[in-house]
Design an enzyme around this catalytic site. Sequence first.
Site, short mmCIF file in Angstrom:
data_model
loop_
_atom_site.label_atom_id
_atom_site.label_comp_id
_atom_site.label_asym_id
_atom_site.label_seq_id
_atom_site.Cartn_x
_atom_site.Cartn_y
_atom_site.Cartn_z
N THR A 36 0.87 -1.18 0.00
CA THR A 36 0.00 0.00 0.00
C THR A 36 0.91 1.23 0.00
OG1 THR A 36 0.00 0.25 2.41
CG2 THR A 36 -1.64 -1.26 1.46
N ASP A 59 -2.58 -9.52 -0.67
CA ASP A 59 -3.47 -8.89 0.32
C ASP A 59 -3.89 -9.94 1.36
OD1 ASP A 59 -5.62 -7.73 1.66
OD2 ASP A 59 -6.48 -6.86 -0.15
N ALA A 82 0.74 -6.75 9.15
CA ALA A 82 0.01 -6.04 8.09
C ALA A 82 -1.20 -5.33 8.66
CB ALA A 82 -0.41 -7.02 7.00
N THR A 125 -1.52 -3.21 19.56
CA THR A 125 -1.11 -1.87 20.00
C THR A 125 -1.67 -1.52 21.38
OG1 THR A 125 -1.49 0.49 19.50
CG2 THR A 125 -3.08 -1.05 18.60
N ASP A 126 -0.99 -0.60 22.06
CA ASP A 126 -1.51 -0.13 23.35
C ASP A 126 -2.79 0.69 23.18
OD1 ASP A 126 -0.40 2.17 22.27
OD2 ASP A 126 0.87 2.64 23.99
N GLU A 127 -3.07 1.11 21.92
CA GLU A 127 -4.28 1.93 21.71
C GLU A 127 -5.56 1.16 21.98
OE1 GLU A 127 -4.46 4.57 18.42
OE2 GLU A 127 -2.32 4.99 18.46
N TYR A 153 -9.24 3.24 13.97
CA TYR A 153 -8.03 2.40 13.93
C TYR A 153 -7.96 1.49 15.16
CZ TYR A 153 -3.20 1.13 14.97
OH TYR A 153 -2.07 0.43 15.33
N LYS A 157 -8.18 -2.68 15.53
CA LYS A 157 -7.11 -3.51 16.11
C LYS A 157 -7.66 -4.33 17.28
CE LYS A 157 -3.24 -3.60 15.24
NZ LYS A 157 -2.50 -4.45 14.26
N LEU A 193 4.29 11.20 13.75
CA LEU A 193 4.81 12.42 14.39
C LEU A 193 6.32 12.64 14.19
CD1 LEU A 193 4.12 14.86 16.30
CD2 LEU A 193 4.99 13.43 18.14
P1 NAD Z 1 2.99 0.65 8.47
O1 NAD Z 1 1.76 1.38 8.06
O2 NAD Z 1 4.31 1.33 8.38
O3 NAD Z 1 3.11 -0.71 7.65
C1 NAD Z 1 2.01 -1.52 7.37
C2 NAD Z 1 2.42 -2.50 6.28
O4 NAD Z 1 1.31 -3.37 6.03
C3 NAD Z 1 2.75 -1.83 4.94
O5 NAD Z 1 3.91 -2.39 4.38
C4 NAD Z 1 1.54 -2.13 4.07
O6 NAD Z 1 1.84 -2.22 2.69
C5 NAD Z 1 1.10 -3.48 4.63
N1 NAD Z 1 -0.32 -3.76 4.38
C6 NAD Z 1 -1.37 -2.92 4.60
N2 NAD Z 1 -2.52 -3.52 4.24
C7 NAD Z 1 -2.19 -4.78 3.82
C8 NAD Z 1 -2.94 -5.89 3.36
N3 NAD Z 1 -4.28 -5.81 3.24
N4 NAD Z 1 -2.29 -7.03 3.04
C9 NAD Z 1 -0.92 -7.11 3.14
N5 NAD Z 1 -0.16 -6.07 3.56
C10 NAD Z 1 -0.79 -4.93 3.91
O7 NAD Z 1 2.70 0.17 9.96
P2 NAD Z 1 3.70 -0.02 11.20
O8 NAD Z 1 3.79 1.25 11.94
O9 NAD Z 1 4.92 -0.70 10.74
O10 NAD Z 1 2.82 -1.02 12.09
C11 NAD Z 1 2.92 -2.43 11.91
C12 NAD Z 1 1.98 -3.12 12.89
O11 NAD Z 1 2.34 -2.76 14.20
C13 NAD Z 1 0.52 -2.71 12.73
O12 NAD Z 1 -0.27 -3.86 12.93
C14 NAD Z 1 0.29 -1.70 13.84
O13 NAD Z 1 -1.06 -1.72 14.26
C15 NAD Z 1 1.21 -2.23 14.91
N6 NAD Z 1 1.77 -1.24 15.86
C16 NAD Z 1 2.36 -0.11 15.41
C17 NAD Z 1 2.95 0.78 16.32
C18 NAD Z 1 3.64 2.04 15.87
O14 NAD Z 1 4.00 2.87 16.70
N7 NAD Z 1 3.87 2.25 14.59
C19 NAD Z 1 2.90 0.49 17.69
C20 NAD Z 1 2.25 -0.68 18.12
C21 NAD Z 1 1.71 -1.54 17.19
O1 DAU Z 2 0.55 3.68 20.48
C1 DAU Z 2 0.80 2.88 19.36
C2 DAU Z 2 0.29 3.57 18.12
O2 DAU Z 2 1.17 4.66 17.87
C3 DAU Z 2 0.21 2.64 16.91
O3 DAU Z 2 -0.74 1.64 17.16
C4 DAU Z 2 -0.18 3.42 15.64
O4 DAU Z 2 -0.13 2.56 14.51
C5 DAU Z 2 0.83 4.54 15.46
O5 DAU Z 2 0.46 5.33 14.33
C6 DAU Z 2 0.89 5.43 16.71
O6 DAU Z 2 -0.35 6.16 16.89
P1 DAU Z 2 -0.37 7.69 17.36
O7 DAU Z 2 -1.64 8.29 16.94
O8 DAU Z 2 0.03 7.82 18.78
O9 DAU Z 2 0.89 8.24 16.47
P2 DAU Z 2 1.06 9.57 15.56
O10 DAU Z 2 2.50 9.59 15.14
O11 DAU Z 2 0.01 9.69 14.52
O12 DAU Z 2 0.83 10.73 16.61
C7 DAU Z 2 1.59 10.80 17.81
C8 DAU Z 2 1.07 11.99 18.61
O13 DAU Z 2 1.41 13.20 17.91
C9 DAU Z 2 -0.44 12.02 18.77
O14 DAU Z 2 -0.77 12.53 20.05
C10 DAU Z 2 -0.92 12.99 17.69
C11 DAU Z 2 0.23 13.97 17.59
N1 DAU Z 2 0.45 14.57 16.24
C12 DAU Z 2 0.55 13.73 15.17
C13 DAU Z 2 0.75 14.23 13.90
C14 DAU Z 2 0.84 13.31 12.71
C15 DAU Z 2 0.58 15.94 16.10
O15 DAU Z 2 0.52 16.70 17.08
N2 DAU Z 2 0.79 16.45 14.84
C16 DAU Z 2 0.85 15.65 13.73
O16 DAU Z 2 1.00 16.20 12.60
#
Ligand code: NAD
Ligand code: DAU
Length: 344
Positions: A36, A59, A82, A125-127, A153, A157, A193
């Site tokens: 994606t 997918d 994913a 996720t902790d969310e 979101y 999850k 962020l």
């Molecule tokens: P990301 O958005 O960077 O990556 C997601 C990946 O999944 C991408 O490569 C995308 O192409 C692939 N994808 C999306 N839809 C798909 C589908 N239908 N089939 C196959 N592949 C698909 O996300 P991330 O930040 O690397 O997060 C990865 C996992 O960890 C997620 O499940 C997210 O909920 C979880 N997570 C993320 C965070 C964080 O801070 N980023 C924290 C805790 C948990």
């Molecule tokens: O806690 C785990 C989660 O952390 C994961 O499950 C999600 O996939 C990941 O995207 C992340 O979610 P958040 O919403 O916490 O992350 P984000 O980077 O979008 O935002 C972090 C904080 O910063 C949030 O309080 C919103 C704020 N923010 C974000 C953006 C993009 C801003 O103030 N300005 C911005 O432009």
Amino acid sequence: MKFLVTGGAGFIGANFVNYMVKKYPEDMFINLDKLTYAGNLENCKESENEPNYKFVKGDIADREFIFDLFEKERPDVVVNFAAESHVDRSIEDPEIFVKTNVLGTTTLLDASREFGVTRYHQVSTDEVYGDLPLDRPDLFFTEETPIHTSSPYSSSKAAADLFVKAYHRTYGLPVTISCCSNNYGPYQFPEKLIPLMISRATADEKLPVYGDGANVRDWLYVLDHCKAIDLIIRHGKVGETYNIGGHNERSNLQVVKTVLNAVNKPESLITYVQDRKGHDRRYAIDPAKIENELGWKPEENFDTGIAKTIQWYLDNEDWWKNILSGDYQNYFQKMYVDKGRVEE
Ligand code: NAD
Ligand code: DAU
């Protein structure tokens, strides 16, 4: 062992694949990703020529494709990264979050059951626990905290996690779940962020801080998350959930100021913009279970991890500039400029 890693071209999945492919040359890693907007094969470049690595585009919600793949590859372990992962996108368009995060997960669970995988690990996720008040620093998310979601979101999850638990209880599928706090590090898509702020600050662009900037996140360096998942897969107890976090709570304003300071740019770049709808106030993980049962401890704290991360983005400008020059331009226009949050 043969691993099927889904979403391995995204931020955390790619860091996990690169770590595991190198660490376990005797295991095979199949990276399945739909590619994606968030998926980028550049992220797994260091693994692409390794004999124990293979990429497959597809997918997770495509049942026929998934069952064919399982029949052909017969994975022992499935690790599901994913997902649609960005809260702001889920507020604009929840449907794809249901398709990928919920239906994609149940499709993988059905195939895992049919073909008898020895472990299905769900990256959550902790969310799913909702948020904590800012004036109660004594409160943390434990594995017993009730599910209480805020955004499309986090709801998608949490729904997926409930199906994972149901497949364990009902069908005896050997599952584990991890709920991690906010990750940061190399290859994070610049809508989130920290990479958003680094890329905009270096270009002297305004830094959009939602609301009052006091919201708190619990930041974990991405490799510490990958190592925790590796431990859970190998030593975690089937049917259990493990919270992952390193007690590195920072307000958004603190994070943004840290970035500005590191790249030597003025705080006048900060602009306070309209708040995110339903914006969670504070996330904070109690990692006692994974620390006590599996001996996990993070190797980075926020100061060391953010310094490494900022340096990586400065050294790899081409990686994020390629992304910013593509479709992402339309996203920033739609989500920030058209909504009057930031003037270009
Ligand atoms: P990301 O958005 O960077 O990556 C997601 C990946 O999944 C991408 O490569 C995308 O192409 C692939 N994808 C999306 N839809 C798909 C589908 N239908 N089939 C196959 N592949 C698909 O996300 P991330 O930040 O690397 O997060 C990865 C996992 O960890 C997620 O499940 C997210 O909920 C979880 N997570 C993320 C965070 C964080 O801070 N980023 C924290 C805790 C948990
Ligand atoms: O806690 C785990 C989660 O952390 C994961 O499950 C999600 O996939 C990941 O995207 C992340 O979610 P958040 O919403 O916490 O992350 P984000 O980077 O979008 O935002 C972090 C904080 O910063 C949030 O309080 C919103 C704020 N923010 C974000 C953006 C993009 C801003 O103030 N300005 C911005 O432009």
